[in-house]
Enzyme design. Structure first.
Site, PDB file in Angstrom:
ATOM      1  N   CYS A 139      -2.679 -50.076  -9.698  1.00 39.59           N
ATOM      2  CA  CYS A 139      -2.262 -51.406  -9.235  1.00 39.59           C
ATOM      3  C   CYS A 139      -2.075 -51.458  -7.720  1.00 39.59           C
ATOM      4  O   CYS A 139      -1.811 -52.514  -7.167  1.00 39.59           O
ATOM      5  CB  CYS A 139      -1.001 -51.843  -9.960  1.00 39.59           C
ATOM      6  SG  CYS A 139      -1.262 -51.913 -11.741  1.00 39.59           S
TER       7      CYS A 139
ATOM      8  N   HIS B 253      -1.489 -61.068 -12.376  1.00 43.16           N
ATOM      9  CA  HIS B 253      -1.673 -59.702 -11.890  1.00 43.16           C
ATOM     10  C   HIS B 253      -3.084 -59.211 -12.176  1.00 43.16           C
ATOM     11  O   HIS B 253      -3.282 -58.302 -12.968  1.00 43.16           O
ATOM     12  CB  HIS B 253      -0.614 -58.806 -12.548  1.00 43.16           C
ATOM     13  CG  HIS B 253      -0.640 -57.372 -12.117  1.00 43.16           C
ATOM     14  ND1 HIS B 253      -1.139 -56.962 -10.898  1.00 43.16           N
ATOM     15  CD2 HIS B 253      -0.226 -56.241 -12.739  1.00 43.16           C
ATOM     16  CE1 HIS B 253      -1.023 -55.638 -10.809  1.00 43.16           C
ATOM     17  NE2 HIS B 253      -0.483 -55.187 -11.916  1.00 43.16           N
TER      18      HIS B 253
END
Lengths: 141, 403
Positions: free
Chosen positions: B84, B350
């Site tokens: 991420c 996200h």
């Protein structure tokens, strides 16, 4: 009795004394459940096998309700600080999957049980952690 | 070219996060890249380097495929993957190249198309295959340990991380975690680029389906698609910009990337705290900024439990005081240090590779005074944070230059 194998190789069944074993760094004592080329903490390259305690305390837990297909829910996953060193993750067993019934820091004891059977009748033995104050004669592998 | 003491953001953009079944990563990445270039007043033909962060097609030369859409000039192109922190790592590549004097201007793009993949994964043996236990992998597993030896997938991992904090500190529990999601959902209502813009009450959040206690469905980020891009430039380039563009340039006062140092518990449960603390401390020192100077923070709230930990890790509250910080309204947009005024990952979305660039877009937009309804008035200093499990942590501190 049918043939039994441990679910992972760091679980040593060893008759009626099942326990976890880790690779311990010969220099600094850092513990690893898998093989390492060198110690991630100090860089030393020699390791020895070390048996870990079956008792410990709950460092963290979660109650999993939504999981990958085929995983039975709800279940309680926990990170356990083992007495004498080592941290391990596994399920809590013999507890209700209810946050009111599980205390952070509570003492637990490792138990083993049959987690699955293959098409040749071999049983996979898993380990989990049960509240230490309960007695679990039925949980011997 | 000369070494640049300071690196600047002169262009920034993001697509609205959401679901784009009719587009692919190249479409989304190109859209963000062209928008950031237009925002900077430059073109791809001015760029000396390109860095592109994407996770799901990491072996697919996404950067070069974007170049084929927007301009192939032969510049170095780096494709990055760092969980991420993928997008932020691409920014770091552009940043270090300018700082080292190898590039005057560089573009960093983060892009992801996840569709409705979900975060639970789930492989399985085909029905009918004969099952015989054979040890495999580094732990000699004879069957999948997921759900037997605890959980290793994201909702549970971050739930356990939150519960570890709850064990160490009084006044932290289910309600404090839920309040994080209440705040971020409420903030998202003001952000037209957010995937979801819907307010929920604390009762609705706590009463929603439990995914991994204490995280309910409304405390987990969605999966989605989207892209973001930034154009970075050296001191020399910024000095030569016309005054209207120069006024909008935002200074990168700190740019830091860390990985996990050894900790005992992290051998079985990722430790999201230590590397975040180290990144934050390095960033504050690099920037000469104190946490109390921050006007806004965009941090990695992949799950509500994670955000609470990072109040403490990023020194936004007193040590151990994350529960009190949320209870007192500290991270709300009208609080002491507004956190995730974009809606955060929980509401804004996200798309993995885009996230670490999108949070730079958000803070840049506030420092320029261009954030519209969600503008934090008078914002001068902001911090961005992402963490990729495994782990990689990036922290950037941005400042509006003195007029």
């Amino acid at each position: 009795m049918s043939k039994q194998v441990p679910i992972v190789d760091y679980l040593v069944l060893d008759g009626d004394q099942p326990h976890l074993e880790a690779n311990a760094c010969a220099e600094c004592g850092a513990l690893y459940f898998d093989r390492r080329n060198a110690c991630a903490r100090c860089g030393a390259q020699s390791f020895e096998r070390r048996a870990l305690a079956g008792s410990g305390t709950v460092r963290a837990f979660t109650i999993v309700h939504r999981a990958a297909p085929g995983v039975k829910t709800p279940y309680v996953s926990a990170v356990v600080d083992l007495d004498g060193g080592g941290v391990v993750k596994s399920n809590l067993v013999d507890v209700e999957p209810d946050p009111e019934q599980i205390a952070l820091g509570m003492p637990v004891q490792m138990v083993t049980y049959v987690a699955g059977t293959d098409d040749e009748g071999t049983e996979a033995i898993a380990f989990g952690y049960a509240p230490a104050d309960a007695s679990h004669p039925e949980n011997g592998a | 070219m000369t070494v640049s003491d300071t690196v600047w953001i002169i262009g920034a953009s993001m697509t609205k996060f959401g679901r784009y079944p009719d587009k692919d990563v190249v479409d989304l990445g190109s859209e963000a890249a062209l928008a950031a270039l237009a925002d900077s007043g430059k073109t791809i033909f001015d760029m000396d380097l390109m860095a592109v962060g994407n996770l799901y097609e990491a072996n697919g030369m996404v950067g070069q495929r974007i170049q084929k859409q927007i301009g192939q000039t032969g510049i170095p192109c780096y494709n990055t993957a760092n969980a991420c922190a993928t997008g932020a790592s691409a920014v770091r590549i552009a940043h270090t190249a300018i700082k080292a004097g190898e590039a005057r201007m560089a573009i960093a793009v983060g892009v992801e198309q996840m569709g409705k993949s979900g975060l639970l994964g789930g492989a399985g043996r085909a029905k009918g295959d004969r099952k015989v236990f054979e040890p495999s992998g580094r732990y000699g597993a004879v069957m999948s340990p997921e759900g037997v030896l605890g959980t290793g997938i994201m909702p549970g991992v971050f739930a356990q991380a939150g519960m570890e904090y709850a064990r160490q500190h009084d006044g932290v529990g289910f309600e404090q975690f839920a309040r994080v999601a209440e705040k971020n959902h409420k903030h998202s209502v003001l952000n037209p680029l957010a995937q979801y813009q819907k307010e929920f009450s604390l009762e609705q959040i706590m009463g929603a389906e439990v995914v991994a206690y204490p995280n309910t469905l409304l405390m987990c980020c969605p999966t989605g698609d989207g892209a973001a891009a930034v154009v970075l430039a050296s001191d020399e380039v910024v000095r030569q910009l016309d005054p209207d563009q120069r006024r909008r340039a935002v200074k990168i006062s700190a740019s830091v990337l860390t990985s996990d140092p050894w900790t005992e518990s992290a051998q079985v449960q990722p430790d999201v705290n230590t590397l975040t603390r180290q990144a934050a401390d390095q960033a504050y020192e690099q920037a000469g900024v104190d946490p109390q100077d921050l006007d806004l923070v965009e941090l990695h709230d992949c799950f509500a439990t994670a955000e609470l930990l990072h109040y403490d890790n990023l020194r936004l509250c007193e040590p151990g005081g994350a529960g009190e910080f949320i209870d007192s309204g500290g991270p709300w947009r009208d609080g002491r240090i507004p956190v995730n005024v974009s809606g955060g990952l929980i509401s804004k979305g996200h798309p993995l590779g885009a996230t670490g660039v999108a949070n730079l877009y958000e803070v840049t937009t506030h420092l320029r005074g261009e954030a519209g309804d969600r503008q934090i008035e008078g914002a001068k200093v902001g911090l961005t944070h992402v963490i990729g499990l495994g782990s990689a942590c990036a922290v950037h501190i941005l400042e509006k230059p003195a007029a």
